[in-house]
Each structure stands twice: as structure tokens, then as C-alpha cells.
Write a protein that holds these residues in place. Structure first.
Motif, PDB file in Angstrom:
ATOM      1  N   ILE A   1      28.144  38.635  33.869  1.00 18.32           N
ATOM      2  CA  ILE A   1      28.895  38.607  35.123  1.00 18.32           C
ATOM      3  C   ILE A   1      30.197  39.375  34.972  1.00 18.32           C
ATOM      4  N   MET A   2      30.844  39.176  33.824  1.00 16.46           N
ATOM      5  CA  MET A   2      32.142  39.820  33.626  1.00 16.46           C
ATOM      6  C   MET A   2      32.019  41.344  33.696  1.00 16.46           C
TER       7      MET A   2
ATOM      8  N   SER B   1      29.925  43.124  35.446  1.00 17.79           N
ATOM      9  CA  SER B   1      29.828  43.532  36.841  1.00 17.79           C
ATOM     10  C   SER B   1      31.162  43.325  37.556  1.00 17.79           C
ATOM     11  N   LEU B   2      31.770  42.190  37.263  1.00 16.24           N
ATOM     12  CA  LEU B   2      33.029  41.833  37.913  1.00 16.24           C
ATOM     13  C   LEU B   2      34.111  42.855  37.608  1.00 16.24           C
ATOM     14  N   GLU B   3      34.183  43.245  36.341  1.00 13.08           N
ATOM     15  CA  GLU B   3      35.232  44.193  35.952  1.00 13.08           C
ATOM     16  C   GLU B   3      35.029  45.539  36.626  1.00 13.08           C
TER      17      GLU B   3
ATOM     18  N   ARG C   1      33.610  46.082  39.515  1.00 12.44           N
ATOM     19  CA  ARG C   1      33.999  45.966  40.922  1.00 12.44           C
ATOM     20  C   ARG C   1      35.520  45.918  41.064  1.00 12.44           C
ATOM     21  N   ALA C   2      36.155  45.146  40.196  1.00 10.35           N
ATOM     22  CA  ALA C   2      37.611  45.008  40.294  1.00 10.35           C
ATOM     23  C   ALA C   2      38.274  46.364  40.119  1.00 10.35           C
ATOM     24  N   LEU C   3      37.713  47.181  39.204  1.00  8.32           N
ATOM     25  CA  LEU C   3      38.275  48.517  38.986  1.00  8.32           C
ATOM     26  C   LEU C   3      38.145  49.367  40.243  1.00  8.32           C
ATOM     27  N   SER C   4      36.989  49.267  40.898  1.00  4.60           N
ATOM     28  CA  SER C   4      36.755  50.150  42.037  1.00  4.60           C
ATOM     29  C   SER C   4      37.629  49.777  43.235  1.00  4.60           C
ATOM     30  N   VAL C   5      38.117  48.531  43.273  1.00  5.83           N
ATOM     31  CA  VAL C   5      38.954  48.167  44.423  1.00  5.83           C
ATOM     32  C   VAL C   5      40.428  48.079  44.046  1.00  5.83           C
ATOM     33  N   ARG C   6      40.764  48.591  42.886  1.00  2.85           N
ATOM     34  CA  ARG C   6      42.114  48.277  42.413  1.00  2.85           C
ATOM     35  C   ARG C   6      43.215  48.903  43.273  1.00  2.85           C
ATOM     36  N   ASP C   7      42.879  49.981  43.983  1.00  6.28           N
ATOM     37  CA  ASP C   7      43.919  50.573  44.827  1.00  6.28           C
ATOM     38  C   ASP C   7      44.051  49.861  46.155  1.00  6.28           C
ATOM     39  N   ARG C   8      43.035  49.065  46.491  1.00  6.68           N
ATOM     40  CA  ARG C   8      43.143  48.301  47.741  1.00  6.68           C
ATOM     41  C   ARG C   8      42.722  46.868  47.447  1.00  6.68           C
ATOM     42  N   MET C   9      43.570  46.184  46.766  1.00  5.03           N
ATOM     43  CA  MET C   9      43.224  44.836  46.333  1.00  5.03           C
ATOM     44  C   MET C   9      43.179  43.894  47.511  1.00  5.03           C
ATOM     45  N   PRO C  10      42.229  42.962  47.502  1.00  2.00           N
ATOM     46  CA  PRO C  10      42.159  41.996  48.589  1.00  2.00           C
ATOM     47  C   PRO C  10      43.468  41.206  48.661  1.00  2.00           C
TER      48      PRO C  10
END
Lengths: 232, 484
Positions: B329-330, B332-334, B336-345
């Protein structure tokens, strides 16, 4: 049984055991927070022997007891049944669920991974990280920015939040050397809260967010040529 | 190990001991660590203490060599020596303290041991060492002989030798070791006992390495669960069943028997009293050599226990499967987190259960109370002239802890453990409940106590009633056991 004898010894054997008071102390302590074996071995022994009583009692409150003998901690959590089922009157939650920002969630996930890797390679039981090590971990997932101080402030805010949640423990700096950034112990209780289920939920939500973001970007891209994120 | 060019050049780069020798600060490091860890046989020292000692040492050196030498702070040096690229100190966190702990690594110990050997010995005893080697050979050849006849023959031969010796002594012909032979043996004894002590660190280190290897294998395991369990079952006691583990256990059993302890104490006393040995001026700590062994062995024993426990925890197959899942899981999670890092929720994203129940009753809140402002008067109180009898202050019951400790020790001289009930039967309680309670507080002076909560003991004594009559009293409490 042994818990009662523990009581009678303190009283010098002068009067009969007073089991309910043991139970009361245990219950109140559990309601107040996580109980660790290392904090109080005697109480831990009492908890082990009174475990069925504790379970019965807290089930009335809609709670269940989680006790990990190998790791040496115990805590109460809400019973799963009153989740999404709308049937019947719901028991109000005694133990709140606390909302976490994305950054704090991510920090928890990263700490969980650290703990796992530490267990796989290490010999010690206590994982201690310096603030800088934590910052290094999280930095990769933060937007690029030239303001280093602001970045560290943000991460430190997340760290403080996690400390407040009880998953990090700030070590007292004993050496009278210069007061650098602190050291934090990752409490092993983190394993019980940030488990595979929690992480996969995180992953699912993040995937949904990713998809939403992409849709939004594609809409924008129709107007002005915004770069599309990778399909990955 | 072959000492060819390539091996040595790798060692020179990688082995901490060699790196220590090459370091510019080697004299400081070796002398400091030798003084702090090796000489007093210290196994663990907290960061605060170690920093303080090093700071003193650095201060003294700066006074002598000028301020420019060793400009760093003590903590900085310690951290550097513990860094992975140096590996001279082991830094770790012990349960129960927030302060980092230090111990020297086996490599450092080796380097220090080699340095101490550089200075010449008075003379090199060869005879005693040859005898030791000869003894070892004999033990091996006799111990492995399965032929009963040959064994019998050997025993008979020994008996004949002993008979002959008895006769010689009876006739007044007693061969005595001369001074040189004594010195020779004593020197070897000292060297051997020091080496034994320093070996413990390496033993511990070996145990850690064993543990690590098992963990690595589990972490890298790619096969199915069944195969893993099969493989691991054999490893459950990987630590205790290794050669290292068995040898250590044999050593420990031997050392821990009380007869051996007494014998060792006795022999050491006698040998150290010999004029020749005294003239060599042995270290005063020699007298308690075997206590040092026990202490060091105990430390190792604890390490092994902790390692076994942790390994079991790690091997728990449920945890193992969960760990695998988490790693997946980690990943996949990492990503995804990288791909959204410029627009964090923004805002709340996840939830987590609190670790405590929030019970907040309005009526429990304290009411407002005005703050109490003390008025401090500068007055001298007049002493009253009444003559107060101070005697009552001294009539408190005072239980002599040392006396009770002595009782326990006496009982433990003949056995390994004694229950409080047996102890009280032999040494009746004189001061009633207060004395009984004091027994429960003992347990730091050479023995320990534990409580068996499953068994109840009745403990009785004779007390006095207010009118002065003797009355029998009984207390019932879980069995308390004192152990050596």
C-alpha cells in the motif's frame, strides 16, 4: 484472582480483597488513554487477569478492549458495528474520531513505514528519530519551495499534531548542550491505529482525489494549455 | 582469513578497528574509551554522563596542548564516533529512559586490546601455556573416546598416579611451584580473564548479527506462507541453538553454580595472598574478577532474552502478512502523494480514532474562586517556655533494614532462594507489621525478590497488646521469594 491478592498484600492482610476498586482504576485509566506495560507492571498484571471483566464493562459503553501482549499496550476503541448501518438508534461515540489534514495523514503513514523498516532491520525496540530525519522524510512529498523555514514550520506543525495524538513522544533533551531540534520516539501503539486497513482507505481516497484533480485539469486544459499530469 | 593484499586493503578501509588506528584522534579515542569502558568494565553509559566525562578530558587536554586542539564539543565527537562510517561506539535507546546510551563496539575493544599488548610484558610465560594446550588436547581426545575399556584403562592409570603422589607427600616429598612458574601462571590467568571479559562484547555482537540475518531472510522472503513458516520454525531458536548460544549457556551454567562461585572466591583469595603474586602488584579488581564475569554475562544474557522475544514478535505470521500488505500500500500511496504534491488536498482528509474517551461534564468544571493572596509578615515568633518532652519523637518504631538484609543473606548462603515464610520461621519477626513491611522493600543488595501471586502464605509473629500480653498475629499475603 491474582489481582485480589495483590490488593490484600498492600493492606497487610487485614481485610478482604476489594476487587471492584481494581477494576475501577483500570477502567478509568483505560478511558483516559493508552496503557503501557512499561509504565506500570503491576497494573498490567491486573489488567491481564481482569481482562474479561473489563471487556464486559466497556461493551456496555459500545467500546472494545484492544490488548497486545507482545507489544505491551492496551486501549479502548469504538465497536465497529455502529459504522454506516443506519438501522436502529445509534450509540453516540464515546471515543471521538479526529479529523486529520492530508499532511498529518501522510506523516502518520510515513512513520508507520519507518517503524516497519526499523523492526525488519533493527535490534532495538525503540525507534527514535530526530526532527531533521522526519523533515527529510516528508520533504519529498511537499511542493517545491524556496522558503526552507516555512517548509520546516509546516512539517513541525504536523509533528506537533502527531505528538498530540499520542503517536510520537518528544524526548526530553537531557544533555545541556545546545538545544538543537528535538528527538522523537515513534510509539509502538502507532501500529494498532495506522494499520493496513487505514492505509488502504487513505490510498483509496487519495486515488479519488487524484482522479478529481485530473478531471479538473483536463477541463482547464481545454481553455489554456495547462500541462497534464502524468497518467500514472 | 587470508592476509592477502586485497583483503587487507578492504579491511583497512572498512574495519572500524583499523579505521580507529588510522584516525588522527586515535590517542584521544582509545585512551578515553579504555579508561571509561574497558577498565571499570562498564557496559552501558548514558549520553549525559559520557558527555560530561569527555568534556572534562577535552578541557584538560586543551589546557595542556593549547586551545586549538580538539575544538569540537564533546557531544559532537561522540556522535561522530558512533556514526556508521566510524562504528567505534554503539548508540541506542534503552527502555525506560529518554537519554541515549553508549557502549563501545567489539572492534574498538579489539583495537584497544591490541594497543595494550604493544607495551612489553615483563616476560613471556611459555610453560603454562604449553600445559594449557596439552590439557585441552587431552580433554578432547578423552572426551570423545567411546571405548569403555580404554576409558577404564585411563582412569586406572590416573588412580595409580594419584596413589604414587599420595605416597610421596606422605613421605614428606612435596613438589612446590617455584616463583617463576607461579608468575608464569598468574600472568596467563590475568590475560585469559581479561580476554574473557572483552569477549562478552563480541559474543553479544554475534548474537545481534544472528538476529539480523534471520530478520533479513524473512524480510526478503518471496515464497508462500507455508514455506515461510516451515523455514522459520527451524529458526525460532536460531539464537539459542547456535554454537555461540550453546557455548555461552554452558559457560553461564558453570559460572552461576554457587559452589563454583565460592571456589573461585576462595582460590582467588589464596593466590593473591601468595608473596610472589603480591609482588606483581595485580589490579585490586582482580579479587572480584568472577563478579565482573557474572555481571558481563548477565548483560549478555539479557540481550539474548530481548533478542529472542523481539524475534518471536517479528515472526508472528499475522504481523508478517500485515507488514507485507502495508509495504504494498505504501508504494502506491507514495506514488500518488508525489503526483499531487503541488496541489495538496486541503482541509480534513482522513480520520483516526482518538486514543482516549472524551468525557467532559459541565458540572465537573470548577467554579470561580478568587485567587488567594498571602500576606507575608516579617515577624519573629516567640518561643514558648513550656518544656516539651522530646522523647516521644524518638519513640517511633525504627526497623533496622541492615539487620533484615543480613537475615536474607544468611539464608541465601545455603540455598538459591528462600520464601519469606521460611525466612520468618528461622528468624522470628520482632517488631511486628513494620518489620514485615520492611522485608517487602528489600531486594537491592545482592539479592532480588519476586512475588508469586498465585500462592498465599501465612506469616505469623507474636506481638504485644496494649496491656502487654503476648498475642499471636497472622498476615496472609502472596508468596514472596528472595533469590540470589
Amino acid at each position: 484472582m491474582s489481582a485480589e491478592s495483590g490488593q490484600s498484600m498492600q493492606d497487610g492482610g487485614s481485610f478482604a480483597a476489594d476487587a471492584p476498586s481494581d477494576l475501577s482504576i483500570l477502567l478509568v485509566n483505560l478511558l483516559k488513554g493508552v496503557q503501557y506495560r512499561e509504565q506500570d507492571e503491576r497494573q498490567w498484571a491486573r489488567l491481564l487477569s481482569l481482562q474479561p471483566h473489563v471487556m464486559d464493562y466497556v461493551s456496555v459503553l459500545g467500546l472494545e478492549l484492544v490488548l497486545d501482549e507482545a507489544e505491551g499496550y492496551a486501549f479502548l476503541k469504538s465497536r465497529a458495528q455502529d459504522g454506516d448501518t443506519e438501522s436502529g438508534p445509534k450509540l453516540p461515540r464515546l471515543i471521538a474520531r479526529r479529523p486529520l489534514s492530508f499532511q498529518v495523514s501522510l506523516l502518520l503513514a510515513l512513520l508507520r513505514k519507518q517503524l516497519l523498516e526499523f523492526d525488519a532491520g533493527g535490534v532495538d525496540t525503540r525507534l527514535v528519530l530526530s526532527r531533521d530525519e522526519i523533515v527529510e522524510q516528508v520533504r519529498l512529498f511537499m511542493p517545491d519551495q524556496s522558503n526552507e523555514v516555512r517548509l520546516i514550520d509546516q512539517i513541525e506543525a504536523s509533528i506537533n499534531k502527531v505528538v498530540e495524538l499520542g503517536f510520537l513522544h518528544k524526548l526530553k533533551s537531557t544533555s545541556s548542550q545546545k538545544q538543537g531540534p528535538g528527538h522523537y520516539e515513534v510509539r509502538r501503539i502507532l501500529k494498532a491505529f495506522v494499520d493496513a486497513q487505514w492505509l488502504s482507505e487513505f490510498d483509496v481516497r487519495l486515488a479519488a482525489y487524484q482522479a478529481a484533480l485530473r478531471g479538473e485539469l483536463i477541463q482547464q486544459a481545454d481553455g489554456d494549455q495547462v500541462r497534464e499530469p502524468d497518467d500514472e | 582469513m587470508s592476509l592477502d593484499f586485497d583483503t587487507l586493503s578492504t579491511l583497512r578501509l572498512q574495519h572500524p578497528a583499523w579505521r580507529l588506528m588510522r584516525s588522527d584522534h586515535a590517542p584521544l579515542i582509545a585512551s578515553f574509551l579504555h579508561r571509561v569502558f574497558v577498565v571499570p568494565n562498564v557496559r552501558v553509559m548514558s549520553q549525559a554522563d559520557l558527555v560530561e566525562i569527555l568534556e572534562d578530558e577535552l578541557y584538560a587536554l586543551r589546557l595542556r596542548l593549547g586551545d586549538a586542539s580538539f575544538p569540537g564539543a564533546a557531544l559532537h565527537y561522540l556522535n561522530e564516533w558512533a556514526a556508521p562510517d566510524k562504528g567505534w561506539l554503539r548508540k541506542f535507546y534503552k527502555a525506560g529512559t529518554d537519554d541515549a546510551q553508549f557502549d563501545i563496539t567489539p572492534a574498538t575493544e579489539k583495537a584497544i586490546a591490541w594497543l595494550t599488548q604493544l607495551t612489553e610484558r615483563q616476560f613471556v610465560g611459555t610453560e603454562s601455556r604449553l600445559l594449557t594446550l596439552f590439557d585441552l588436547l587431552k580433554q578432547m581426545s578423552e572426551g570423545s573416546d567411546t571405548d569403555p575399556e580404554r576409558r577404564m584403562a585411563e582412569l586406572v592409570r590416573k588412580r595409580a598416579e594419584i596413589d604414587a603422589e599420595i605416597e610421596r607427600v606422605a613421605s614428606g616429598d612435596m613438589p612446590v611451584l617455584d616463583d617463576t612458574a607461579l608468575k608464569d601462571r598468574f600472568q596467563q590467568f590475568m590475560q585469559g580473564s581479561r580476554e574473557l571479559l572483552s569477549d562478552f562484547r563480541e559474543v553479544e555482537h554475534n548474537f545481534r548479527m544472528l538476529d539480523r540475518r534471520v530478520r533479513e531472510r524473512i524480510a526478503k522472503w518471496e515464497g508462500g506462507k507455508g514455506a515461510l513458516l516451515e523455514d522459520i520454525m527451524g529458526e525460532r531458536d536460531a539464537i539459542a541453538d547456535s554454537d555461540q548460544g550453546k557455548s555461552f549457556r554452558a559457560f553461564w551454567d558453570f559460572l552461576l553454580s554457587s559452589r563454583r562461585q565460592d571456589e573461585l572466591t576462595d582460590l582467588l583469595e589464596r593466590v593473591l595472598a601468595l608473596p610472589v603474586v603480591a609482588s606483581l602488584e595485580p589490579d585490586p579488581r582482580t579479587r572480584r574478577m568472577h563478579h565482573d564475569w557474572v555481571e558481563a554475562g548477565e548483560h549478555t544474557q539479557r540481550t539474548v532474552a530481548v533478542l529472542s522475544q523481539q524475534l518471536r514478535r517479528f515472526l508472528d505470521d499475522q504481523a508478517w502478512l500485515e507488514n507485507r500488505r502495508i509495504m504494498d500500500i505504501m508504494r502506491s500511496l507514495e506514488g500518488r502523494a508525489l503526483s499531487v504534491r503541488d496541489r495538496m488536498p486541503a482541509g480534513a482528509f482522513m480520520q483516526i480514532a482518538s486514543t482516549r474517551a472524551s468525557i467532559d461534564l459541565i458540572m465537573e468544571r470548577p467554579l470561580y474562586t478568587p485567587a488567594f493572596k498571602p500576606v507575608i509578615n516579617d515577624l519573629v515568633l516567640q518561643a514558648e517556655d513550656d518544656d516539651v518532652d522530646a522523647q516521644t519523637l524518638f519513640e517511633q518504631i525504627m526497623v533496622d533494614k541492615a539487620r533484615l538484609t543480613r537475615h536474607v543473606r544468611q539464608m541465601l548462603q545455603e540455598r538459591d532462594q528462600v520464601t519469606l515464610r521460611d525466612l520468618v520461621a528461622a528468624q522470628p519477626i520482632e517488631q511486628g507489621l513494620a518489620e514485615l513491611i520492611t522485608y517487602l522493600q528489600l531486594g537491592n543488595d545482592g539479592f532480588s525478590s519476586s512475588v508469586d501471586e498465585q500462592t498465599m502464605d501465612d506469616i505469623e509473629w507474636f506481638g504485644e497488646t496494649a496491656s502487654g500480653d503476648s498475642v499471636r498475629r497472622v498476615a496472609r499475603l502472596p508468596r514472596v521469594i528472595f533469590m540470589r
